[in-house]
Design a protein around this motif. Structure first.
Motif, PDB file in Angstrom:
ATOM      1  N   CYS A  15       0.648  -1.185  -0.097  1.00 54.24           N
ATOM      2  CA  CYS A  15       0.048   0.052   0.056  1.00 54.24           C
ATOM      3  C   CYS A  15       0.839   1.165   0.092  1.00 54.24           C
ATOM      4  O   CYS A  15       0.323   2.264  -0.412  1.00 54.24           O
ATOM      5  N   ASP A  16       1.868   1.369   0.780  1.00 51.99           N
ATOM      6  CA  ASP A  16       2.930   2.513   0.925  1.00 51.99           C
ATOM      7  C   ASP A  16       3.621   2.784  -0.323  1.00 51.99           C
ATOM      8  O   ASP A  16       4.300   3.856  -0.325  1.00 51.99           O
ATOM      9  N   ARG A  17       3.651   1.769  -1.365  1.00 46.57           N
ATOM     10  CA  ARG A  17       4.264   1.992  -2.668  1.00 46.57           C
ATOM     11  C   ARG A  17       3.264   2.156  -3.842  1.00 46.57           C
ATOM     12  O   ARG A  17       3.532   2.335  -4.978  1.00 46.57           O
ATOM     13  N   THR A  18       2.046   2.606  -3.531  1.00 48.98           N
ATOM     14  CA  THR A  18       1.059   3.099  -4.630  1.00 48.98           C
ATOM     15  C   THR A  18       0.730   4.779  -4.541  1.00 48.98           C
ATOM     16  O   THR A  18       1.086   5.486  -3.472  1.00 48.98           O
ATOM     17  N   PRO A  19       0.685   5.136  -5.706  1.00 45.59           N
ATOM     18  CA  PRO A  19       0.207   6.620  -5.597  1.00 45.59           C
ATOM     19  C   PRO A  19      -0.891   6.925  -4.702  1.00 45.59           C
ATOM     20  O   PRO A  19      -1.020   8.036  -4.179  1.00 45.59           O
ATOM     21  N   ALA A  20      -1.846   6.014  -4.506  1.00 44.91           N
ATOM     22  CA  ALA A  20      -3.187   6.516  -3.781  1.00 44.91           C
ATOM     23  C   ALA A  20      -2.778   6.672  -2.386  1.00 44.91           C
ATOM     24  O   ALA A  20      -3.349   7.273  -1.691  1.00 44.91           O
ATOM     25  N   TRP A  21      -1.640   6.025  -1.834  1.00 43.58           N
ATOM     26  CA  TRP A  21      -1.189   6.339  -0.418  1.00 43.58           C
ATOM     27  C   TRP A  21      -0.646   7.519  -0.174  1.00 43.58           C
ATOM     28  O   TRP A  21      -1.327   8.132   0.831  1.00 43.58           O
ATOM     29  N   GLY A  22      -0.099   8.151  -0.732  1.00 45.94           N
ATOM     30  CA  GLY A  22       0.283   9.587  -0.705  1.00 45.94           C
ATOM     31  C   GLY A  22      -0.823  10.616  -0.952  1.00 45.94           C
ATOM     32  O   GLY A  22      -1.063  11.369  -0.121  1.00 45.94           O
ATOM     33  N   LEU A  23      -1.793  10.183  -1.960  1.00 50.28           N
ATOM     34  CA  LEU A  23      -2.872  11.099  -2.273  1.00 50.28           C
ATOM     35  C   LEU A  23      -3.725  11.025  -0.814  1.00 50.28           C
ATOM     36  O   LEU A  23      -4.505  11.991  -0.490  1.00 50.28           O
ATOM     37  N   ASP A  68     -15.940  10.593   3.486  1.00 47.66           N
ATOM     38  CA  ASP A  68     -17.035  11.003   2.455  1.00 47.66           C
ATOM     39  C   ASP A  68     -16.521  10.414   1.050  1.00 47.66           C
ATOM     40  O   ASP A  68     -15.911   9.650   0.809  1.00 47.66           O
ATOM     41  N   GLU A  69     -17.366  10.711  -0.028  1.00 45.18           N
ATOM     42  CA  GLU A  69     -17.288  10.331  -1.521  1.00 45.18           C
ATOM     43  C   GLU A  69     -15.738  10.454  -1.906  1.00 45.18           C
ATOM     44  O   GLU A  69     -15.100   9.600  -2.297  1.00 45.18           O
ATOM     45  N   ALA A  70     -15.142  11.713  -1.650  1.00 45.05           N
ATOM     46  CA  ALA A  70     -13.799  11.712  -2.020  1.00 45.05           C
ATOM     47  C   ALA A  70     -12.832  10.672  -1.229  1.00 45.05           C
ATOM     48  O   ALA A  70     -12.026  10.067  -1.813  1.00 45.05           O
ATOM     49  N   THR A  71     -12.924  10.423  -0.042  1.00 49.66           N
ATOM     50  CA  THR A  71     -12.181   9.551   0.831  1.00 49.66           C
ATOM     51  C   THR A  71     -12.273   8.341   0.321  1.00 49.66           C
ATOM     52  O   THR A  71     -11.494   7.575   0.184  1.00 49.66           O
ATOM     53  N   GLU A  72     -13.856   7.959   0.070  1.00 51.75           N
ATOM     54  CA  GLU A  72     -13.978   6.494  -0.512  1.00 51.75           C
ATOM     55  C   GLU A  72     -13.441   6.170  -1.851  1.00 51.75           C
ATOM     56  O   GLU A  72     -12.899   5.220  -1.941  1.00 51.75           O
ATOM     57  N   ALA A  73     -13.422   7.308  -2.693  1.00 53.62           N
ATOM     58  CA  ALA A  73     -12.938   7.237  -4.040  1.00 53.62           C
ATOM     59  C   ALA A  73     -11.322   6.847  -4.046  1.00 53.62           C
ATOM     60  O   ALA A  73     -10.864   5.790  -4.667  1.00 53.62           O
ATOM     61  N   LEU A  74     -10.471   7.684  -3.033  1.00 57.81           N
ATOM     62  CA  LEU A  74      -9.343   7.449  -2.906  1.00 57.81           C
ATOM     63  C   LEU A  74      -8.766   5.875  -2.296  1.00 57.81           C
ATOM     64  O   LEU A  74      -7.863   5.231  -2.863  1.00 57.81           O
ATOM     65  N   LEU A  75      -9.858   5.639  -1.365  1.00 57.61           N
ATOM     66  CA  LEU A  75      -9.629   4.164  -0.894  1.00 57.61           C
ATOM     67  C   LEU A  75      -9.714   3.014  -1.824  1.00 57.61           C
ATOM     68  O   LEU A  75      -9.088   2.184  -1.930  1.00 57.61           O
ATOM     69  N   LEU A  76     -10.771   3.280  -2.914  1.00 54.11           N
ATOM     70  CA  LEU A  76     -10.994   2.043  -3.818  1.00 54.11           C
ATOM     71  C   LEU A  76      -9.815   2.403  -4.689  1.00 54.11           C
ATOM     72  O   LEU A  76      -9.562   1.434  -5.322  1.00 54.11           O
ATOM     73  N   GLN A  77      -9.306   3.432  -4.932  1.00 53.93           N
ATOM     74  CA  GLN A  77      -7.966   3.569  -5.874  1.00 53.93           C
ATOM     75  C   GLN A  77      -7.090   2.783  -5.551  1.00 53.93           C
ATOM     76  O   GLN A  77      -6.079   2.026  -5.864  1.00 53.93           O
TER      77      GLN A  77
END
Length: 528
Positions: A15-23, A68-77
């Motif tokens: 997880c910590d090596r993905t772009p989504a983790w930093g986002l 919220d929606e933004a958080t869940e979208a990043l978690l799904l990413q």
């Protein structure tokens, strides 16, 4: 089983090596840390619908979470970038994803219907045939015990996965147990547990089930030997009739005097084994037909996990909340509060399922992890918890997400009590979310609110619903472990203490403290 498992390469990215983790880290600093669920509930008319969903046998309301929606979208990413879908598919293909032990992970196959699986590998197809042969034999034995009026007490002797799952399920489905049969579960090597039970039993009316895959587990075999000694001392004369084994070690069971055995496979982890022969006490308690309903409920959740898009995949959404809270909010524990007497042992079962699976400090290739993994899972049934630890949950300095589990329809119930129980569940979830200003300015009476909770609602505590609920938690643990990049299916952490205990036990007789640390040596001398 002669057919080899298919070849396997781990498809995950940590997880910590993905772009989504930093986002996600940036999003948490910008908006997640200060998110106010009360405002979101008040201002967003579609929030409850958006963060609620129906999965097989379970309605889930996630709207009282810090998301919220933004958080869940990043978690799904994040889930997609970590390779959760490919990892899930590898598990269902029978690949050896438990790579430290070179084993497949196929507890899901134990509830697969007896039919040809589309595109199943020879390994999975062979395993499915063996599963149903064993299932049929187990259910036949269960019905044999249920029809035997001479047997009134069934004692399951096991520990860990050979105890927690069956004990939880039997208590949950107690409405279905014949009144003439009593089921008991013994796990602790402390002789007080078994000794207290034996004083209430008659040998000619008791069946002992010895549950140990290897038939060598120290606690289980200590209790099994003690039970057999009691049986013989009380005049018992037919060990083979009154002792059965759930194991693969036929040589050891024969030496013990046991002839009736059921086995299972190395691709079934102990904490995932209640669906296997380890579930014999469940089948005795609820009957063959209801045991098949238990499997069907779990299979329905398996299908949901395999087929639902991630956005509406309940195990995925719950696991992503776990990651959000553990790794970004820094919440170290989660409370499970079932508002059902039948589910009173569910928190203990989940402690093993989650903490033994995901309580890891290195990733799949053995590298130390720079982030936390499993939270501490704990809880008690409501309303007991309200008069114990809910004080801390409402007003303590630590934020502890709570998982409420409730039933729309009660089981055996006294008039008027179920609505009162449900009112308490709803009230606690509302109080955590909304809080309250002190009515008289006294800070001791103020509730800060904005404390997260999830609400899981079952129509009734049926075998199907229980099966779905357990499978939901299994897959949730899988997804969180997949994102953290760990192996959720080994448990090396239980080994060291066992090895040291074997060294220390003879020292308690001899008093020899050579080579011990000062603290252990002093305690040993006080015990000698």
């Amino acid at each position: 089983m002669s057919t080899p498992a298919p070849p396997y390469t781990d498809p995950r990215t940590r997880c910590d090596r993905t772009p989504a983790w930093g986002l996600l880290a940036a999003h948490y600093a910008r908006a997640g840390r200060s998110f106010d669920m009360r405002q979101a509930l008040a201002q967003d008319a579609g929030r409850v619908q958006r963060f609620s969903q129906q999965a097989p046998h379970i309605h889930a309301d996630l709207s009282k979470n810090l998301i919220d929606e933004a958080t869940e979208a990043l978690l799904l990413q994040l889930a997609r970038e970590c390779g959760v879908e490919a990892y899930r598919d590898a598990m269902f293909a029978g690949c050896p994803i438990n790579h430290t032990e070179q084993r497949a992970v196929m507890h899901w196959l134990l509830r697969e219907p007896a039919r040809a699986l589309p595109a199943a590998t020879p390994f999975v197809a062979d395993a499915l045939r063996e599963v149903h042969a064993t299932l049929d034999a187990m259910l036949q034995l269960a019905e044999q015990v249920r029809a035997d009026d001479a047997i009134t007490d069934i004692v399951n002797i096991g520990i860990g996965g050979s105890d927690l799952g069956p004990a939880m399920a039997v208590k949950a489905l107690d409405d279905l147990r014949p009144s003439a049969k009593r089921l008991h579960f013994i796990s602790n090597v402390d002789g007080m547990e078994l000794g207290s039970l034996l004083r209430t039993l008659r040998p000619e009316r008791t069946l002992f089930l010895i549950a140990s895959k290897t038939f060598t587990t120290l606690e289980t075999m200590t209790n099994a030997q003690a039970a057999r000694a009691w049986f013989v001392a009380q005049g018992g004369s037919d060990v083979a009739r009154h002792f059965w084994a759930l194991t693969t070690n036929l040589e050891a069971t024969a030496q013990f005097g046991i002839r009736t055995t059921l086995g299972f496979w190395d691709w079934v982890g102990g904490r995932y084994s209640l669906w296997s022969a380890i579930g014999l006490p469940i089948a005795i308690a609820i009957g063959a037909e209801n045991f098949r309903h238990l499997l069907a409920g779990a299979h329905a959740m398996d299908q949901h996990f395999r087929q639902a898009p991630l956005e509406q995949n309940l195990p995925v959404r719950l696991a992503l909340l776990d990651v959000w809270y553990r790794n970004f909010h820094g919440f170290a524990s989660r409370c499970v509060a079932p508002y059902s007497h039948g589910l009173r042992r569910l928190p203990a079962y989940l402690q093993q399922l989650e903490m033994e699976s995901n309580g890891k400090g290195v990733d799949a290739v053995g590298e130390p992890l720079p982030y936390a993994t499993s939270p501490v899972v704990w809880g008690e049934p409501g309303t007991n918890g309200q008069h114990a630890f809910f004080q801390m949950i409402h007003q303590g300095p630590d934020v502890i997400p709570v998982e409420f589990i409730a039933l729309r329809q009660p089981g055996r119930d006294l008039p008027g009590q179920h609505p009162r129980l449900m009112a308490n569940a709803l009230a606690q979830a509302r109080a955590l979310a909304m809080g309250r200003e002190s009515p008289d300015g006294n800070p001791h009476r103020a509730f800060g609110g904005n404390r997260p909770s999830t609400f899981l609602l079952l129509q009734a505590l049926t075998p199907e619903a229980l099966g779905a609920l357990i499978a939901l938690y299994e897959h949730r643990v899988f997804v969180a472990g997949a994102i953290w990049g760990i192996n959720s299916f080994d448990q090396w952490g239980v080994e060291l203490g066992k090895v040291l205990a074997q060294d220390l036990e003879p020292r308690l007789a001899s008093g020899d403290a050579t080579g011990l640390d000062a603290s252990t040596a002093d305690l040993l001398h006080r015990l000698v």
